[in-house]
Design a protein around this motif. Structure first.
Motif, short mmCIF file in Angstrom:
data_model
loop_
_atom_site.label_atom_id
_atom_site.label_comp_id
_atom_site.label_asym_id
_atom_site.label_seq_id
_atom_site.Cartn_x
_atom_site.Cartn_y
_atom_site.Cartn_z
N PRO A 40 0.81 -1.22 0.00
CA PRO A 40 0.00 0.00 0.00
C PRO A 40 0.85 1.27 0.00
O PRO A 40 0.31 2.36 -0.13
CB PRO A 40 -0.80 -0.12 1.30
CG PRO A 40 0.12 -0.88 2.21
CD PRO A 40 0.88 -1.85 1.33
N LYS A 41 2.16 1.11 0.19
CA LYS A 41 3.09 2.26 0.23
C LYS A 41 2.69 3.26 1.31
O LYS A 41 2.84 4.46 1.17
CB LYS A 41 3.15 2.96 -1.12
CG LYS A 41 3.51 2.07 -2.29
CD LYS A 41 4.91 1.49 -2.15
CE LYS A 41 5.99 2.50 -2.39
NZ LYS A 41 7.34 1.92 -2.31
N ARG A 42 2.22 2.73 2.43
CA ARG A 42 1.83 3.58 3.56
C ARG A 42 1.66 2.67 4.78
O ARG A 42 1.54 1.44 4.63
CB ARG A 42 0.51 4.31 3.29
CG ARG A 42 -0.67 3.36 3.06
CD ARG A 42 -1.96 4.11 2.81
NE ARG A 42 -1.86 4.92 1.62
CZ ARG A 42 -2.83 5.75 1.23
NH1 ARG A 42 -3.95 5.85 1.92
NH2 ARG A 42 -2.70 6.46 0.13
N ILE A 54 -3.54 -9.40 8.61
CA ILE A 54 -2.42 -8.99 7.76
C ILE A 54 -1.58 -7.96 8.49
O ILE A 54 -2.12 -6.98 9.03
CB ILE A 54 -2.93 -8.42 6.42
CG1 ILE A 54 -3.71 -9.50 5.65
CG2 ILE A 54 -1.77 -7.91 5.56
CD1 ILE A 54 -4.42 -8.98 4.41
N THR A 55 -0.28 -8.16 8.52
CA THR A 55 0.62 -7.29 9.26
C THR A 55 1.57 -6.54 8.32
O THR A 55 1.70 -6.87 7.14
CB THR A 55 1.47 -8.09 10.26
OG1 THR A 55 2.34 -8.97 9.51
CG2 THR A 55 0.59 -8.93 11.19
N GLU A 56 2.24 -5.53 8.87
CA GLU A 56 3.25 -4.79 8.11
C GLU A 56 4.33 -5.73 7.58
O GLU A 56 4.78 -5.60 6.44
CB GLU A 56 3.90 -3.72 8.99
CG GLU A 56 2.96 -2.63 9.44
CD GLU A 56 2.89 -1.47 8.47
OE1 GLU A 56 3.40 -1.60 7.35
OE2 GLU A 56 2.31 -0.43 8.84
N ASP A 57 4.75 -6.68 8.40
CA ASP A 57 5.80 -7.62 7.97
C ASP A 57 5.35 -8.44 6.76
O ASP A 57 6.16 -8.74 5.87
CB ASP A 57 6.18 -8.56 9.12
CG ASP A 57 6.99 -7.87 10.20
OD1 ASP A 57 7.51 -6.77 9.92
OD2 ASP A 57 7.11 -8.43 11.30
N ASP A 61 7.59 -7.17 1.56
CA ASP A 61 8.15 -7.51 0.25
C ASP A 61 7.07 -7.63 -0.83
O ASP A 61 7.32 -8.19 -1.90
CB ASP A 61 8.92 -8.83 0.33
CG ASP A 61 10.13 -8.74 1.25
OD1 ASP A 61 10.77 -7.67 1.26
OD2 ASP A 61 10.41 -9.72 1.95
N ALA A 62 5.88 -7.10 -0.56
CA ALA A 62 4.77 -7.23 -1.51
C ALA A 62 5.02 -6.39 -2.75
O ALA A 62 5.59 -5.29 -2.68
CB ALA A 62 3.47 -6.81 -0.84
N GLN A 209 10.21 4.30 1.39
CA GLN A 209 9.00 3.55 1.71
C GLN A 209 7.73 4.26 1.27
O GLN A 209 6.73 3.62 0.95
CB GLN A 209 8.93 3.30 3.22
CG GLN A 209 10.07 2.45 3.76
CD GLN A 209 9.90 2.21 5.26
OE1 GLN A 209 8.83 1.84 5.73
NE2 GLN A 209 10.96 2.45 6.02
N TYR A 210 7.76 5.58 1.27
CA TYR A 210 6.56 6.35 0.96
C TYR A 210 6.89 7.44 -0.04
O TYR A 210 7.98 8.00 -0.02
CB TYR A 210 5.96 6.98 2.23
CG TYR A 210 5.71 5.97 3.32
CD1 TYR A 210 4.60 5.13 3.26
CD2 TYR A 210 6.58 5.85 4.39
CE1 TYR A 210 4.38 4.18 4.25
CE2 TYR A 210 6.37 4.90 5.38
CZ TYR A 210 5.26 4.08 5.30
OH TYR A 210 5.05 3.15 6.27
#
Length: 238
Positions: A40-42, A54-57, A61-62, A209-210
């Motif tokens: 989601p780039k956020r 669903i977690t940040e981890d 690598d999505a 990251q963003y």
């Protein structure tokens, strides 16, 4: 042209302001499956992690949304009848993502199990996918995960087809209908927002990251609030 059951998990409910985090699809005729996380780039809202698991981890690598949309179109391979529970929601997010990425999507039609359930079972207080699973004794192995919800929606569809025969409902209730999504006009991010957002990204070393590019005013405001809450305030003057 076959039916494709599909479901998306997202960061929120507004296709223009929020982002897809997972896509799952299932072709009942062939048994083919599609499943992919989407970056989601956020930051991921805590309430979404609580809802979906669903977690940040899991998203670290999505692939980005453009790559996943292209992969999904390859999987669809010309099939444009989408089935889902509240399919307009999923179609809206797909369309908004396609517009952001400059990808032309086909004209989809949809079969909405939520609309059918409302017509056939008006007496039930809830027609959510979970409520329908309880009513028809359908097992959903992982609720609020894209592929599992997509496949469950198709199982529900088969149950509703059987119920149609019992109730003598019209076949037209199950016919695919056109899907339309019209994105609300969004104001561009202000210069002040861009400056402040860039300051946050630089201070917390989040530039990779963003992105501060091509955000709307509402998206920028939401991202700024999320970053400040997640990473803390920054020294900034304007």
């Amino acid at each position: 042209m076959g039916i494709v059951a599909i479901d998306l998990e997202t960061t929120g409910i507004d296709p223009a302001a929020e982002r897809i985090i997972e896509i799952g699809a299932f072709k009942p005729e062939s048994g083919e499956i599609f499943r992919s996380f989407v970056s989601p780039k956020r930051p991921l809202p805590a309430k979404i992690t609580e809802l979906t698991g669903i977690t940040e981890d899991m998203l670290s690598d999505a692939p980005e949304e453009a790559a996943v949309i292209e992969q999904l179109l390859e999987f669809l391979d010309g099939d444009t009848i989408l089935l889902g529970h509240n399919i307009s929601f999923d179609h809206g997010f797909l369309t908004a993502a396609g517009e952001r990425c400059g990808i032309t999507l086909p004209e989809f039609s949809g079969i909405d199990t939520l609309r059918i359930a409302r017509a056939l079972l008006p007496e039930l207080p809830s027609k959510s996918l979970g409520a329908m699973c309880s009513y028809f004794s359908i097992t959903n192995e992982r609720a609020h995960r894209a592929f599992e919800d997509a496949k469950t929606a198709y199982v529900l569809y088969e149950c509703l087809v059987q119920l149609k025969e019992e109730k003598g409902a019209e076949d037209s209730l199950f016919a695919p209908g056109p899907l339309h999504y019209e994105q609300k006009k969004q104001e561009p991010m202000t210069k002040k927002q861009r400056s402040f957002l860039n300051a946050i990204l630089v201070y917390h070393k989040l530039e990779q990251q963003y992105s501060a590019d091509n955000l709307t005013k509402s998206e920028a405001s939401r991202l700024i609030d999320t970053l400040l809450f997640t990473y803390g305030r920054v020294p900034y003057s304007h």
